[in-house]
Each structure stands twice: as C-alpha cells, then as structure tokens.
Design an enzyme around this catalytic site. Structure first.
Site, PDB file in Angstrom:
ATOM      1  N   ASP A  65       0.857  -1.186   0.000  1.00  0.00           N
ATOM      2  CA  ASP A  65       0.000   0.000   0.000  1.00  0.00           C
ATOM      3  C   ASP A  65       0.893   1.236   0.000  1.00  0.00           C
ATOM      4  O   ASP A  65       1.754   1.398   0.862  1.00  0.00           O
ATOM      5  CB  ASP A  65      -0.914  -0.042   1.227  1.00  0.00           C
ATOM      6  CG  ASP A  65      -2.123   0.862   1.080  1.00  0.00           C
ATOM      7  OD1 ASP A  65      -2.014   1.894   0.377  1.00  0.00           O
ATOM      8  OD2 ASP A  65      -3.174   0.548   1.671  1.00  0.00           O
ATOM      9  N   HIS A 123     -12.081   5.894   1.338  1.00  0.00           N
ATOM     10  CA  HIS A 123     -12.193   7.129   2.124  1.00  0.00           C
ATOM     11  C   HIS A 123     -11.992   8.362   1.256  1.00  0.00           C
ATOM     12  O   HIS A 123     -11.232   8.330   0.289  1.00  0.00           O
ATOM     13  CB  HIS A 123     -11.143   7.116   3.241  1.00  0.00           C
ATOM     14  CG  HIS A 123      -9.782   6.660   2.793  1.00  0.00           C
ATOM     15  ND1 HIS A 123      -8.780   7.535   2.455  1.00  0.00           N
ATOM     16  CD2 HIS A 123      -9.271   5.423   2.572  1.00  0.00           C
ATOM     17  CE1 HIS A 123      -7.716   6.849   2.067  1.00  0.00           C
ATOM     18  NE2 HIS A 123      -7.981   5.558   2.118  1.00  0.00           N
ATOM     19  N   HIS A 148      -8.039  10.580   5.737  1.00  0.00           N
ATOM     20  CA  HIS A 148      -9.447  10.165   5.819  1.00  0.00           C
ATOM     21  C   HIS A 148     -10.287  11.399   6.148  1.00  0.00           C
ATOM     22  O   HIS A 148     -10.103  11.991   7.202  1.00  0.00           O
ATOM     23  CB  HIS A 148      -9.646   9.102   6.909  1.00  0.00           C
ATOM     24  CG  HIS A 148      -8.920   7.827   6.628  1.00  0.00           C
ATOM     25  ND1 HIS A 148      -7.666   7.563   7.112  1.00  0.00           N
ATOM     26  CD2 HIS A 148      -9.249   6.749   5.880  1.00  0.00           C
ATOM     27  CE1 HIS A 148      -7.269   6.378   6.678  1.00  0.00           C
ATOM     28  NE2 HIS A 148      -8.205   5.867   5.922  1.00  0.00           N
ATOM     29  N   GLU A 192     -11.070   1.143  -2.124  1.00  0.00           N
ATOM     30  CA  GLU A 192     -10.201  -0.010  -1.824  1.00  0.00           C
ATOM     31  C   GLU A 192     -10.959  -1.223  -1.307  1.00  0.00           C
ATOM     32  O   GLU A 192     -11.108  -1.418  -0.125  1.00  0.00           O
ATOM     33  CB  GLU A 192      -9.083   0.380  -0.847  1.00  0.00           C
ATOM     34  CG  GLU A 192      -9.499   1.136   0.390  1.00  0.00           C
ATOM     35  CD  GLU A 192      -8.280   1.532   1.232  1.00  0.00           C
ATOM     36  OE1 GLU A 192      -7.387   0.697   1.431  1.00  0.00           O
ATOM     37  OE2 GLU A 192      -8.233   2.686   1.688  1.00  0.00           O
ATOM     38  N   ASP A 222      -3.328   7.517  -3.055  1.00  0.00           N
ATOM     39  CA  ASP A 222      -3.249   6.301  -2.236  1.00  0.00           C
ATOM     40  C   ASP A 222      -3.587   5.131  -3.163  1.00  0.00           C
ATOM     41  O   ASP A 222      -4.654   5.134  -3.798  1.00  0.00           O
ATOM     42  CB  ASP A 222      -4.285   6.487  -1.118  1.00  0.00           C
ATOM     43  CG  ASP A 222      -4.321   5.385  -0.082  1.00  0.00           C
ATOM     44  OD1 ASP A 222      -3.513   4.454  -0.179  1.00  0.00           O
ATOM     45  OD2 ASP A 222      -5.175   5.478   0.823  1.00  0.00           O
ATOM     46  N   GLU A 247      -6.474  -0.968  -4.711  1.00  0.00           N
ATOM     47  CA  GLU A 247      -6.850   0.424  -4.406  1.00  0.00           C
ATOM     48  C   GLU A 247      -6.370   1.407  -5.466  1.00  0.00           C
ATOM     49  O   GLU A 247      -5.253   1.303  -5.968  1.00  0.00           O
ATOM     50  CB  GLU A 247      -6.250   0.827  -3.051  1.00  0.00           C
ATOM     51  CG  GLU A 247      -6.581   2.249  -2.620  1.00  0.00           C
ATOM     52  CD  GLU A 247      -6.066   2.607  -1.228  1.00  0.00           C
ATOM     53  OE1 GLU A 247      -5.069   2.006  -0.779  1.00  0.00           O
ATOM     54  OE2 GLU A 247      -6.667   3.497  -0.599  1.00  0.00           O
TER      55      GLU A 247
HETATM   56 MN    MN Z   1      -3.885   2.636   0.798  1.00  0.00          MN
HETATM   57 MN    MN Z   2      -6.584   4.042   1.494  1.00  0.00          MN
END
Ligand code: MN
Ligand code: MN
Length: 299
Positions: free
Chosen positions: A86, A157, A165, A190, A97, A284
């Site tokens: 990630d 998010h 977030h 995600e 992200d 994601e």
């Molecule tokens: Mn992530």
């Molecule tokens: Mn994330």
C-alpha cells in the site's frame, strides 16, 4: 471545490503512486526482506519528486492493514504468501493512495482477481450524486460472485489536504448510508476480500510500527517538545514510521519519543488482521470526481 493548481498537485501525486505501484509489482520476491520492500518504495517515491503520505505498508496473508518494517526488521516475504503493498504519495499535502496484491500462491489468486474486478466496477459506478452505499453494494456483489467475502470493516475514504481520511468512507458492503459522492472530491476506493472461512472482518492484532500525532498541543518538556514540533512540521497529521523517527532524529531522541507516546501526543495504529486468520487481498486506486467524469489518478 479543487482549484486547477491543487488538481495539478493531486495528479502529480497520482502519477508517481501509479508508477511506484507498477515498479513494486516487479520488485517483490518470495524470501526478500520486508524492510527492503518498504525502503525501496519510499526511495522510488522520493526519486520521482514526491513524499510518502504514509509509510509503505506491507501486509502479508491475514494482515489487512498497518504493517511497516521497524528499524532492522528481520522479517521476510514468506513463500506462497499473498502480499499487499500500500503506497501513499503526497505533493504539498495532496494525497494519492494506491495498493496492489501480489500473489505467490495460485490457490489464493482468486482473492486478488476478485478485488481487482470489484475495484474496476466500483470506479465505473462512481459519479457525482451516487450514494456511497451503492458503491459498497457493487463491491460486495462482485466479491461474493467469486464465493468470497468482502472485509466489511475496512473502507475506502475521502482524501483532503494532509488528511488521509476525510470522514466520508466508501464501504465495501451494501448498507443504508445515504452520504453521496460529490463533484470536486478526491477518494481512495479499496475493496478487500477474504475467503468463505473468514469472518469478513479485521480486528486489532498487535503493533505495526506506524504512528500519527494525536494532540495538537505541544508537550511542556523541552526535548519532547522539540521532537514533537519536528514531527508536526514534517508529517503534519499524516502517518509516519518509527523507522523514520530513528533515521531523522537519531537514537538519542527515542526517550523523548516514548514520552510523546505515553502522554498521548502521538498514537500508534494497531495492526489489523482477519479475525479468523484467513488470507486477505486488497486493490486500491485514487480518483477525482469531476462534473462529467471520474478520473483515476493512480493508473
Ligand atoms: Mn492505501
Ligand atoms: Mn486508502
């Protein structure tokens, strides 16, 4: 609403995150050191002119989120595992992200396939005015089609400047939430999947060596205060690695760091693992919702 200049920073963060994700897919090998993977990702982000928005997370098998290597981490990528990498990149606080599952076990490949397809369908369904719960329903349907379970307490998010977030989650299951996707917003979507034997939920499972600032008010004691100001200036309220604290401020500041933790100026993210210890996959991407289209920034 995002200005053109802000959009340009988000797009640049997205481009770097996508490049590094593709790079890492070829870099991960069974038996390699997890710390080499974390440091490699963070180096590739910086080399392209970005900053890590959070430590590179390497979550193996049943671990769903929040593991990064501590200093001198001896752990290795186990043979036959499923590994989630990630990656977070920010440019002046504008965050992209993205995550990918790398699968070394043919029997677990279906988990990756399900989250990849669920992510693609969720991105197709995303548009201004669509309820976030409708996106969750799309994700759930695809993962269940594969005979698997979505992980219901991990979510996508909204993304804000220096905010990982925004308080607007995108669920991975259907629900009654009436919040709607709005024009001008950035989101990370995600999906997570686990097997039919899984609980379909993660729970706290120890420490993952990732921290963030909790109280904005600085401590009184001088050494702790100076470290706190250093962390705040550098990371704002974004997550950071214990590894980075040791690298940047040295071992002589570790006592001050312990005091920040003890006084709750800084808090640790718990490691999150599937409750029945079943393997988990994740996919994601980050998107920006424009009037007439949804742009995927991390392809
Ligand atoms: Mn992530
Ligand atoms: Mn994330």
């Amino acid at each position: 609403m995002l200005e053109e200049e802000e959009l340009a920073k988000l797009r640049k963060a997205g481009k770097i995150a996508g490049e590094v994700r593709r790079w890492v897919e070829g870099y991960v090998k069974e038996g390699m050191k997890v710390i080499d993977l974390c440091e490699g990702v963070e180096r590739e982000i910086r080399r392209r002119g970005g900053s890590p928005a959070f430590p590179c997370n390497v979550d193996i098998n049943e671990v769903g989120a929040h593991y990064t290597s501590p200093p001198s981490d001896p752990s290795l990528i186990p043979p036959g595992s499923i590994v989630k990498v990630d990656i977070g990149v920010h440019i002046d606080g504008y965050i992209a992200d993205t995550a990918v599952s790398i699968c070394f076990n043919p029997e677990l490949y279906v988990l990756k396939q399900a989250t990849d397809e669920a992510l693609e369908a969720a991105l197709e369904a995303l548009a201004p005015g669509v309820k976030v719960s409708a996106i969750g329903a799309v994700i759930q349907k695809i993962i269940e089609k594969y005979g698997l379970k979505p992980v219901k307490n991990l979510t996508g998010h909204g993304l804000g400047r220096y905010k990982l977030h925004t308080g607007k989650p995108i669920p991975n299951v259907a629900g009654l939430d009436s919040l709607k996707i709005e024009e001008g917003e950035a989101y990370a979507v995600e999906p997570f999947s686990t097997t039919q034997q899984g609980a379909g939920e993660v729970g706290e499972a120890g420490f993952g060596h990732i921290f963030r600032i909790l109280k904005m008010k600085p401590p009184k004691e001088e050494k702790a205060r100076s470290l706190f100001e250093g962390i705040k200036n550098r990371f704002h309220t974004l997550p950071f690695a214990f590894r980075w604290v040791e690298e940047i401020w040295g071992k002589e500041n570790l006592a001050a760091f312990s005091s920040l933790l003890k006084e709750r100026h800084v808090t640790e993210y718990p490691l999150l693992a599937e409750k029945n210890r079943q393997p988990v996959a994740q996919s994601e991407h980050t998107v920006i919702v424009l009037k007439d289209e949804v742009q995927v920034l991390t392809l």
